[in-house]
Motif scaffolding. Sequence first.
Motif, short mmCIF file in Angstrom:
data_model
loop_
_atom_site.label_atom_id
_atom_site.label_comp_id
_atom_site.label_asym_id
_atom_site.label_seq_id
_atom_site.Cartn_x
_atom_site.Cartn_y
_atom_site.Cartn_z
N LEU A 108 8.67 6.53 2.80
CA LEU A 108 9.25 5.36 2.16
C LEU A 108 10.05 5.85 0.96
N GLN A 109 11.37 5.80 1.07
CA GLN A 109 12.23 6.37 0.04
C GLN A 109 12.45 5.44 -1.15
N ASP A 110 12.40 4.14 -0.90
CA ASP A 110 12.72 3.16 -1.95
C ASP A 110 11.51 2.94 -2.84
N TYR A 156 2.90 -0.42 2.65
CA TYR A 156 3.92 -1.44 2.37
C TYR A 156 4.19 -2.29 3.61
N THR A 157 4.29 -1.64 4.76
CA THR A 157 4.53 -2.38 6.01
C THR A 157 3.39 -3.36 6.28
N LYS A 158 2.16 -2.91 6.08
CA LYS A 158 1.00 -3.78 6.30
C LYS A 158 1.01 -4.94 5.30
N ALA A 159 1.35 -4.66 4.06
CA ALA A 159 1.38 -5.72 3.04
C ALA A 159 2.42 -6.78 3.39
N ARG A 160 3.58 -6.38 3.85
CA ARG A 160 4.63 -7.34 4.21
C ARG A 160 4.26 -8.12 5.46
#
Length: 359
Positions: A30-32, A104-108
Motif C-alpha cells: 500500500l503506497q498511499d 485497509y482493504t478489510k476496513a473499507r
Amino acid sequence: MQPKVSIVIPCYNVERYVRECMQSVVSQTLQDIEIICINDGSTDSTGAILREFARQDSRINLIEQQNGGYGVAVNRGIAQARGEYIGIVESDDFINPTMYEKLYTKARQTNAELVKCNFFVYDSHSLEKNHTYNPKYQDLNLAPNYAFNPREEFKQIFFFHASVWANLYESTFIKSVKFFESTKVYQDLPFAMEILAKADKMAIIKEPLYHYRLEINQGNSTQFITPDRLMQMLEMTKEALSVLMRYGILEEVKEYFFAHAMSPNYSFYYKTSSKIWKTFANEMREILAHYTNPQWTYFEPKIKKWTQAIMQGKVPKQSFKQYRRKVFRLRVRDGGIYLKLGNFEYKKAFATKHQKHTK
C-alpha cells in the motif's frame, strides 16, 4: 491529499532494530501512506537512521522531541496523523509487506472502526524464531468471520493480548482515545480495553502479518523490573478497570479482563523486590474486590492460586521451586540446550544431521 493510512512509529534508543522496522514500513504494497516517526529523545544513533530514511522517502514525517515516554510519543503521532486510518508500529518490530494493504482493504469492505490481524512472536535467541501467537483461548481463528461488536458477539477478545500495534483504526475513532502518559509500562491495557469497549464494529484478519520482537518486549531481566514499575503496572490495571466500569460492561467481561490483567502482574511481582509485595497486595486486593463470584476459567493454575491468596488478605511468598527456577534452570528440548545461572543465560542449538554433513 489525505493518505489512506498513517503509520505512527515511536522510537527510543532502538539503533539495533529500527532500520529493519523502517525498511518493512517503507516497503508496504500500500503506497498511499504517511509515516510519522517520533524520535523520543534517543541518545544512540536512532535519530541518524531515521533522518537517513526521511531524506530518501517524502512520505516520512520525522518529529524530534525530548524524551517523554511511549504514551507521549504515540499520542503526538496520532494527533498529527492525516490518514483515513491510523496504525501503530513499534520500532523494534517489523511487518509483512502486505500488512496495511490487507488491513485497509478489510476496513473499507466492512466499514469497521477497528481491524485486527494476528501476529508472529519473533525471538532471535530462540530455536523457533518466528511462530504465530495463538495460545489457549487467544486464537484469532475463534473470532467471527464477519464484522462484529466485540462487547456483544466476541467478549473473549477482552482476554486476548492487547497487541495494539496489530490493529488499524479509523482516524476519528482512535483520536478520541488516548494512551496514558504518566507511566512507562502497560499503557496498552487501558487503551486496549477502551478501544474494545468503544468499538461498535470490529473485523479480523486471521493471518499473522506483524512480527513482535519478544526478547525486547518481554522484560525477562530482573534488573528492569523495579518496584516502581510493578506499581505502575498496578496503576494501569486500575485504570483499565475504571474504563470498563465507565462503559458499564465490567460485569459482562470480568472473567476475560481479570485473567488478562493478572498474568503480567503475576510475572512482574516475582521479578521485583519482596519489600514492595505487601503494598502491592493491599492495593491489588481493592481491584480484585470487583472480581465477584469468580469462575477462574481463563486463569493458569499458578496465577489463580496467587490471585486467590491476595483476595484472602495474604501476601504471596516465593516458593523454593520458584526461587530455584529464578536462579538456575537447565533444559534440553526442541533440539537445543538452555542454561540459566543467575543473570547468565546460555542457549545453544544442536546441529541437525543435515547441518553436520554440509559443514
